[in-house]
Structure formats: structure tokens, C-alpha cells
Enzyme design. Structure first.
Site, PDB file in Angstrom:
ATOM      1  N   CYS A 144     -24.626 -40.140   6.201  1.00  0.00           N
ATOM      2  CA  CYS A 144     -25.021 -38.829   5.681  1.00  0.00           C
ATOM      3  C   CYS A 144     -25.782 -38.962   4.366  1.00  0.00           C
ATOM      4  O   CYS A 144     -26.443 -38.024   3.930  1.00  0.00           O
ATOM      5  CB  CYS A 144     -23.796 -37.950   5.495  1.00  0.00           C
ATOM      6  SG  CYS A 144     -22.540 -38.705   4.454  1.00  0.00           S
ATOM      7  N   CYS A 298      35.605 -35.613  31.107  1.00  0.00           N
ATOM      8  CA  CYS A 298      36.228 -34.995  32.280  1.00  0.00           C
ATOM      9  C   CYS A 298      36.631 -33.557  31.977  1.00  0.00           C
ATOM     10  O   CYS A 298      37.153 -33.255  30.911  1.00  0.00           O
ATOM     11  CB  CYS A 298      37.454 -35.805  32.674  1.00  0.00           C
ATOM     12  SG  CYS A 298      38.359 -35.064  34.027  1.00  0.00           S
TER      13      CYS A 298
HETATM   14 ZN    ZN Z   1     -21.458 -37.090   3.373  1.00  0.00          ZN
END
Ligand code: ZN
Ligand code: ZN
Ligand code: ZN
Ligand code: ZN
Lengths: 497, 154
Positions: A144, A298
Site C-alpha cells: 500500500c 444407579c
Molecule cells: Zn497501508
């Protein structure tokens, strides 16, 4: 299986016994294999290492077809909950850009826009987290283009991993950027072994949790996962011994279906206040009113008051005598009597009474099941004693087998009360209730024998009696389950919900 | 300047930039930091054209030594608590960047800008619907509240 090996070693004693034991083992295997599964349900139990290997295999398999970096493949597969076919389908469907965007990764075919950065190698960059200046090589980031200094990255990832327990969804540290950090980047940045280990655990965990075909064994402290080829409500057995339903993860609950079991569990949780007072483990002897505490599985109670010694049933508090005979009626809630309750208040009371009737019996078998684990240890002592009286190891295994079957029957009975609670009355439901009654009575007899009478018998008689009793239980259990399954196939069951 | 813990170092840097290159509408109360660098009071002026135009509010920031990796605790203080559907009458703010969506790349300045923009987007002066219950039952520290965001668009 161990026992088969053991037979080979132990079978020198007497030829009669040998044949008999072989027959018995065959019979057990045939029954456990076929009893409830007409079609085999293949599954594998995986260790943590095998899970990691399986994850890498999945990634490699996709990479053979789709040529994208393995790190991107892992994020894409996670996005599709590890459904390879779905990923391939969407990948070749056309809009790859939309696919990458939805999975929060940058399209690996698109060259990063910030290429020009490389020309500024010699320049100093600001880190937006620590606000210090660094050389280009000390800064790093994802595709990015948001870059931070390496020590801030490490601190950021460590916080996310150790404090928030996130892994599949650690995003870029930039505000508003949702691009996910891939596992290779994380592992290459981290240095502390403690954090690396935790991260790998989180990745494995999210792999198992996202993957429809995998499920962690729900047993406490068990780290195995079960892998199947298709999802179904079928029993799977973990290496730790726990048997659970693959579809819902609850302890195996035949004959009731996952949906109704979930509904029941929720109802029981919501109604905990009403259930508290009935779940109490003490009751009074219906004859002499002495307080009696249940200490075994039981349900045949004998009042310990020496002057009373009344025999009664823990569940319905009725005299025990009829429970041993064919007109044992403890399991059946009398709908006719309930219908007699006419006005609204009575109706409300009867619906609570109806619920409590089933809840009480359900809880009771659950309680008994817990007590039966105590039985394993007392039976083990008995088995050792028998081996000192010239019985071989394999010959005394019938006792353990008896407790196994007792537990299976209690587990089944427990679930039959959930099934019965939601069942609408019809001819088939009456047959079901008869089967339930028969199984319950057979189970109580086996339970009582193992818990009480076994100590007073001579060793030679015990084997025959125990085997007769548990075989009868097994038979009743199979009849009941087969009948319910047939009803599922033929749509006999209607529900009141 | 590079003495102290990493969180103190970063706080000093933020302080410097707030003083040397101030953002219009955001003012640091410098008296507040003279005692303790981990607690700031910042005054913000509501934007022109917003429902709160002409009003000034006070925000209190508290930082721990994990800052900026851990989010600061931010509340409105003073006489005037803006009447807004995401701001409780005790000053607590329901804003995702202050908890789940916090990232270390955010700062005092960006938080103030986000709060100003939250004020500007209001169309009605009103308290959150659960104001009465929340303010009676909540912890003093808004960071302990598990926020259910009323509106993801803010
Ligand atoms: Zn980023
Ligand atoms: Zn940094
Ligand atoms: Zn297990
Ligand atoms: Zn199930």
C-alpha cells in the site's frame, strides 16, 4: 488397536477361550462400525504440526494453478474460509481487482505506485509513529506504500498479537488503511520467540476456525483437530477418546438432531433458575423422609435407614418394584393427565411440569454419566483381582467393555429425552417411548449389577452375567436408534416447538 | 530531547508540532502539561456552519506508557459537553478510532480533527438514546467500555 495385538500374545492358554475371544472382538468391531452409520464417514485426526502442513499444502495447491505470491494466496484463502474451489471460481470469474480489494490485499500484478521512493534511497524518511527520521533501509511497509520504521512495526505487531490476539486481520498501521499484513512479513519482522510462537498459534487457530472441514476437538486441554471430507452431523472420535458431532461440536448426541439439541441447551441455560432447584442432588426417602444423597449412577435407591430400607426409583420416587418388570413406566410423561389441566394457569403449570419431567431425566443421566467414571476405577480393581485368579488380560476386558456400553447407553438416553421433549405424540412416538423405556430399564439393570451386585458374586458367574446384560443393552440401544433413524428417513417425526 | 521513554519522546514531538505549527481551532492548554506530560487538556472550536458554531469545548487526553501503540483515553470535560448523539453527558465519546480502530499512526491532532468532523456532521443536538443508563453504569475510564458503534459512518 491394542487389544488385537494383545490377543496374539495372550492366546496360548486354552483353545476354547481363544476362539471365543476372537469371535467377541470381531463382533465388537462389526457392531461399532455398522451400528449407526450405514455409510462410512471418513475423518482424520491432525496434530498441530499436521495442521500447519495441511495449511501449507492448501496454499501450494492453489499456487500450482494461480501464479500469485504464497503470502497473497494465504490471505485470499482465509478470505474464502479456505474453500479452494470458491477462490478459483472467483479468481477466474473476471473482476480480479474487486476480489483483491474485498480480501484487503494489493493486486500483486500491479506495480506499486510509489516506485519513485527507490530513487530516494539516500534520503531520510519520517516515521509517522515515533516521529523520528530514518534511512530508507530502516523503514518498511506493505504494497500500500505506507512506511514505518522497523522498530515501530515490531511494537505494533507485538501489541496486536499479544494483547488483542488478532492475526488473520492485522492491517497496515496507517489510519484508514485496511491492507492486511501477510505472515511472511510478520515472521521476518518479529524477533522475540515468544511472540513468534503466539503468532503461529493464532494463524493455525484461525486456519482451523475458518476452515469448514476442520474442527478443534472440544475436549478441554486437547490440541488435536479433526478433518473431514464433507460436513455432516456424524460422530468423530478424537485421539484423546472424545466422541463428538462434527457438525455442531457437541458430545455425540444421536438420536436427537443438532438443531433441537442446540435449542434444548439454550432453553436449559435460560431456565437455569427453575432447573437449579430440581437439579439438587438430595432427595427425601418417600417412605421415611430421611434425606438421601445420590452417590452413584444407579437410580435404584435403597434407603439407608436400617428401619426403612425402602426400595425406590430416584427419578420418579416411585417404588422400585415395578421398574424391574415390564410395566415400568417411569420414562413416560402422561399426556392425558396433562391435557386434563384446563384453565390457562393450569396450562402454564403443565408446560413447566412437562419441561421439568424431561429436564429431570436428561440431567439425571448426565449426572449418572459423571458417576460412571468412578465406576471405571472400581472395575479396574476387579479386573486385577480376576487376573490373579487365572484369568488372562483379554478375558477380563469384558468388564471395561461393560462400563463403556453403560456410558454409551446413558449418553443416548440423555439425548432421547431432548428428542422426546420436542416430539409430537403419534403412533411412532409411542413406539419410541417403549424403546426408550426398554433401554432405560436394561441400562439401570446393568448399572446396578456393576455397581452393587458384582462384589458378592463368584468370579465364574460374573463374566456370563455381565456379558448377557451388556449385550442386551447394546441390542436395545441399536433398536431404539434404528427406529429413530428410520423415522427420519420416512418423515414420521413431528415436533412441538 | 531524546531522553525518557519512547512514549514520552513521541508526546514531546507532538507537543512541539502543536505549538510550532498550530492547527486552527485546536489549542493546547499548556498549563495542563506543566505538571504531567501524560495528561493534556486541549480546547477545540466548533467549525463554522456547524450546529455548535461559536462554542468551545475542552478535551482531556490521558496517555499511558504504551502510547502510541495503545490508544489514549479521550473525554470531554468542563461545563459544556456537546450535545451529540455519540457523546454522553459524562463526556465519554463513542468513536471507533478511540478503541477498535486506533492505530499508532494517529495523534492528538488527528483525534481532535476527527472529533471536530464528528461535531460538524451532526444534524440534531441530542444525547445518545442510552445516555441515562450508560452514565449510571459505565466505568470512569471510557477505554473500559466495550463500544457498540451507533453508526459506522462516523
Ligand atoms: Zn497501508
Ligand atoms: Zn518509528
Ligand atoms: Zn481430543
Ligand atoms: Zn450435532
Amino acid at each position: 488397536m491394542d487389544s488385537e495385538d494383545e490377543i496374539g500374545i495372550d492366546s496360548g492358554n486354552s483353545s476354547d477361550d481363544e476362539d471365543y475371544d476372537f469371535m467377541q472382538v470381531d463382533e465388537i468391531q462389526r457392531q461399532s462400525g455398522n451400528a449407526q452409520d450405514p455409510v462410512e464417514y471418513p475423518f482424520e485426526v491432525l496434530t498441530t504440526e499436521e495442521i500447519v502442513k495441511h495449511m501449507l499444502d492448501c496454499i501450494a495447491e492453489v499456487n500450482n494453478v494461480v501464479e500469485i505470491p504464497a503470502t497473497t494466496t494465504r490471505i485470499l484463502l482465509n478470505h474464502f474460509r479456505w474453500d479452494k474451489e470458491k477462490l478459483m471460481e472467483r479468481y477466474y470469474d473476471g473482476d480480479q481487482e474487486a476480489l483483491f480489494k474485498a480480501a484487503h490485499v494489493i493486486n500483486p500484478y500491479v506495480k506499486p505506485k510509489r516506485e519513485s521512493k527507490t530513487f530516494r534511497c539516500s534520503m531520510m524518511e519520517d516515521c509517522d509513529i515515533c516521529f523520528l527520521k530514518y534511512q530508507y533501509t530502516n523503514m518498511t511497509g506493505l504494497q500500500c506504500g505506507h512506511r514505518f520504521c522497523k522498530s515501530c512495526w515490531v511494537e505494533y505487531l507485538t501489541t496486536k498479537i499479544m494483547e488483542e490476539g488478532l492475526c488473520k486481520s492485522i492491517a497496515c498501521a496507517a489510519h484508514g488503511c485496511d491492507i492486511l499484513v501477510d505472515d511472511v512479513t510478520v515472521m521476518s519482522l518479529l524477533t522475540e520467540p515468544r511472540v513468534k510462537t503466539k503468532y503461529q498459534q493464532l494463524i493455525t487457530n484461525s486456519f482451523v476456525e475458518c476452515n469448514r472441514l476442520l474442527r478443534w476437538c472440544p475436549s478441554a486441554d486437547c490440541s488435536y483437530a479433526v478433518k473431514v471430507q464433507y460436513v455432516d452431523a456424524r460422530p468423530v472420535t478424537c485421539k484423546c477418546g472424545h466422541v463428538f458431532c462434527f457438525e455442531c461440536g457437541e458430545q455425540w448426541h444421536d438420536p436427537v438432531q443438532c438443531r433441537l439439541l442446540r435449542k434444548w441447551i439454550k432453553k436449559c441455560d435460560d431456565d437455569s433458575e427453575t432447573s437449579n432447584w430440581i437439579a439438587a442432588n438430595t432427595k427425601e426417602c418417600p417412605k421415611c423422609n430421611v434425606t438421601i444423597e445420590k452417590d452413584g449412577g444407579c437410580n435404584h435407591m435403597v434407603c439407608k435407614n436400617q428401619h426403612c430400607k425402602h426400595d425406590f426409583c430416584w427419578v420418579c420416587l416411585g417404588s422400585w418394584e415395578p421398574h424391574g418388570s415390564s410395566w415400568y413406566n417411569c420414562n413416560r410423561y402422561d399426556e392425558d393427565e396433562a391435557r386434563a389441566a384446563r384453565d390457562a394457569q393450569e396450562k402454564l403449570r403443565s408446560s413447566l411440569a412437562r419441561y421439568l419431567h424431561y429436564y429431570n431425566r436428561y440431567m439425571n443421566h448426565m449426572q449418572s454419566l459423571k458417576f460412571e467414571h468412578k465406576l471405571y476405577s472400581s472395575v479396574k480393581l476387579k479386573m486385577e483381582e480376576m487376573q490373579q485368579h487365572n484369568m488372562s488380560w483379554i478375558e477380563v476386558q469384558f468388564l471395561k467393555k461393560a462400563v463403556d456400553i453403560l456410558c454409551q447407553c446413558r449418553q443416548t438416553l440423555m439425548c432421547t429425552y431432548v428428542f422426546a421433549y420436542y416430539l409430537k405424540k403419534n403412533n411412532q412416538s409411542m413406539i419410541f417411548e417403549d424403546n426408550q423405556k426398554d433401554l432405560e430399564s436394561a441400562t439401570e439393570k446393568l448399572s446396578e449389577y456393576l455397581e452393587r451386585d458384582i462384589t458378592s458374586e463368584n468370579l465364574a458367574d460374573i463374566k456370563q452375567k455381565v456379558q448377557d446384560k451388556y449385550r442386551y443393552c447394546e441390542k436395545r440401544r441399536k433398536v431404539l436408534l434404528d427406529h429413530v433413524h428410520e423415522g427420519y428417513d420416512k418423515d414420521w417425526w413431528e415436533y412441538v416447538e | 530531547m531524546s531522553t525518557g521513554s519512547p512514549s514520552e519522546r513521541r508526546l514531546r514531538k507532538e507537543l512541539m508540532s502543536l505549538i510550532t505549527t498550530p492547527t486552527p481551532g485546536i489549542r493546547l492548554d499548556s498549563d495542563s502539561i506543566s505538571k504531567n506530560i501524560n495528561e493534556w487538556i486541549v480546547e477545540i472550536d466548533a467549525a463554522k456552519g456547524s450546529l455548535y458554531e461559536g462554542q468551545t469545548f475542552q478535551l482531556k487526553f490521558k496517555f499511558n506508557d504504551r502510547y502510541p501503540f495503545d490508544s489514549p483515553s479521550v473525554t470531554f470535560i468542563g461545563q459544556e459537553i456537546p450535545e451529540h448523539s455519540h457523546i454522553y453527558s459524562n463526556g465519554h465519546i463513542c468513536l471507533s478510532i478511540l478503541s477498535d480502530d486506533w492505530t499508532p499512526a494517529l495523534s492528538v491532532q488527528t483525534v481532535c480533527l476527527s472529533i471536530l468532523s464528528m461535531l460538524s456532521s451532526a444534524t440534531k443536538k441530542e444525547r445518545p438514546p442510552d445516555d441515562l443508563i450508560y452514565t449510571k453504569t459505565c466505568s470512569k475510564d471510557p477505554k473500559r467500555t466495550k463500544w457498540m458503534y451507533h453508526d459506522d459512518t462516523v
